[in-house]
Design a protein around this motif. Structure first.
Motif, short mmCIF file in Angstrom:
data_model
loop_
_atom_site.label_atom_id
_atom_site.label_comp_id
_atom_site.label_asym_id
_atom_site.label_seq_id
_atom_site.Cartn_x
_atom_site.Cartn_y
_atom_site.Cartn_z
N GLY A 1 -46.85 51.14 -20.40
CA GLY A 1 -45.63 50.39 -20.69
C GLY A 1 -44.97 49.87 -19.43
N TYR A 2 -44.90 50.69 -18.39
CA TYR A 2 -44.35 50.24 -17.11
C TYR A 2 -45.20 49.12 -16.52
N GLN B 1 -44.86 45.76 -18.35
CA GLN B 1 -43.56 45.14 -18.13
C GLN B 1 -43.45 44.53 -16.74
N TRP B 2 -44.02 45.17 -15.75
CA TRP B 2 -44.00 44.59 -14.39
C TRP B 2 -44.75 43.26 -14.36
N GLY C 1 -43.01 40.53 -16.51
CA GLY C 1 -41.85 39.92 -15.87
C GLY C 1 -42.24 38.87 -14.84
N LEU D 1 -36.95 40.85 -20.38
CA LEU D 1 -37.90 41.76 -19.76
C LEU D 1 -37.26 42.55 -18.62
N ALA E 1 -35.20 45.20 -20.32
CA ALA E 1 -36.05 46.25 -20.87
C ALA E 1 -36.57 47.18 -19.77
N ASN E 2 -36.95 46.62 -18.64
CA ASN E 2 -37.43 47.45 -17.54
C ASN E 2 -36.32 48.32 -16.97
N SER F 1 -40.51 49.33 -9.26
CA SER F 1 -40.06 47.94 -9.31
C SER F 1 -39.11 47.59 -8.18
N GLY G 1 -44.59 47.61 -24.29
CA GLY G 1 -45.13 46.84 -23.17
C GLY G 1 -46.11 45.77 -23.63
N ALA H 1 -44.15 42.99 -25.34
CA ALA H 1 -43.43 42.13 -24.40
C ALA H 1 -44.37 41.10 -23.77
#
Length: 352
Positions: A9-10, A13-14, A17, A31, A34-35, A74, A258, A261
């Motif tokens: 999921g991390y 999302q990175w 984005g 995004l 969400a992060n 991040s 993730g 997204a």
């Protein structure tokens, strides 16, 4: 808190984005939020569990390191940004943060600063108070600094302390400056520049801004990839078990979020492209067939402006029936003959 589902999921999302900033800018803000919520939830869970299980035997120090690595990953993009500023002597025209693809917004900036300050404060406590306890532990625990290194290595520990302290001071200074600017606004003094102080408009600024945006996205991609490699290698080096399955809901939900997204970004970009091609090929579509790129539903065409509407036309007189004969004087009603007689004797009729 760092199982396979949460890690995926991390990671998604990175990368989502970074991709959204270029192909679907309208999805970039969601995004980022969400992060930030992911980081806040992970940090809150870590903080609560650290209070409840303070002994390092029940909660290994290396696991705290991995969770902080994920939560702080991040924000590690600040490292190349500050190095670049030092290299360019803080030239504002060469600062990637001054030319963002999508403006993060004031609310997100405040929330992100507060969250970063809390995470940095916890990291300082971790490196100063927790990591030295590894000297009494027989099992060696490793961290990542582009290669395998012991967590309680003195140089590695001091480097992390200095870095966290520097970023923490920067965050506190920026937050205080924002608060002071709100409490004591400027007096609105006018600054009159002399003629020789005016600078001509930089014609190369759009190209330089685009180049800085590419540089910023590239550095984010490199940092995200480095953090992913570091997290996975740290788990492998320390031989941590039971963190490679997604059988529980706590692992499945972050992974699905993730994936969703990332699919949402591609979906918005694809349908926005299709809608743009449809409008370009048919500038004045008729009917309800325009696709909204945000939700994918059909939308009615815009109303026609008033200056483009056709002028109203009076209906043409209908022709008389083919069998109808002209009306004779004798067949006209008496009232009609009298009105025609009065109209003929009216002097105003002829003067008109």
């Amino acid at each position: 808190m760092y199982g396979l589902g949460i890690r995926i999921g991390y990671y998604l999302q990175w990368y989502g984005g970074i991709l959204a900033a270029w192909i679907a800018p309208e999805e970039s803000s969601s995004l980022r939020l969400a992060n930030a919520l992911f980081v806040a939830a992970t940090f809150l869970a870590l903080f609560i569990q650290t209070i409840q299980e303070h002994a390092e035997k029940s909660f290994p120090i290396v696991e705290t390191y991995i969770i902080l690595f994920l939560a702080f990953g991040s924000y590690l993009v600040l490292v190349p940004i500050y190095l670049w500023r030092i290299f360019t002597c803080c030239n504002p025209y060469l600062d990637p943060t001054r030319f963002p693809r999508v403006n993060p917004g004031r609310v997100y900036g405040y929330m992100n600063s507060v969250l970063l300050t809390a995470v940095l404060g916890f990291e300082l406590w971790y490196w100063i108070h927790q990591v030295p306890k590894l000297a009494t532990v027989k099992c060696v625990q490793y961290g990542f600094f582009f290669h395998k290194i012991q967590l309680n290595n003195r140089g590695f520990r001091m480097l992390n302390i200095i870095f966290c302290l520097f970023l923490l001071l920067c965050c506190i200074t920026l937050v205080c400056m924002k608060v002071v600017s709100k409490v004591r606004p400027s007096q609105g003094k006018k600054v009159i520049l002399k003629k020789e102080q005016y600078k001509p408009l930089d014609q190369d600024l759009p190209k330089r801004a685009h180049l800085m945006q590419i540089l910023d996205s590239t550095s984010q991609f490199i940092v995200a990839t480095t953090v992913i490699i570091g997290v996975e290698l740290t788990i492998c080096w320390n031989k941590i078990q039971d963190v490679h399955d997604i059988s529980s809901a706590g692992q499945t939900i972050p992974m699905i979020l993730g994936i969703g997204a990332l699919i949402r970004v591609i979906y918005v970009w694809k349908f926005k492209k299709v809608a743009h091609e449809a409008v370009s090929s048919d500038p004045q579509p008729a009917g309800y067939h325009i696709v909204d790129p945000h939700n994918g539903f059909a939308q009615p065409p815009p109303p026609t402006p008033w200056h483009q509407m056709p002028a109203p036309q009076s209906p043409a007189p209908s022709p008389p029936p083919p069998n109808q004969k002209p009306t004779s004087w004798d067949s006209m009603p008496a009232a009609a003959r009298e009105s025609v007689h009065d109209l003929g004797h009216n002097p105003n009729y002829y003067s008109a």
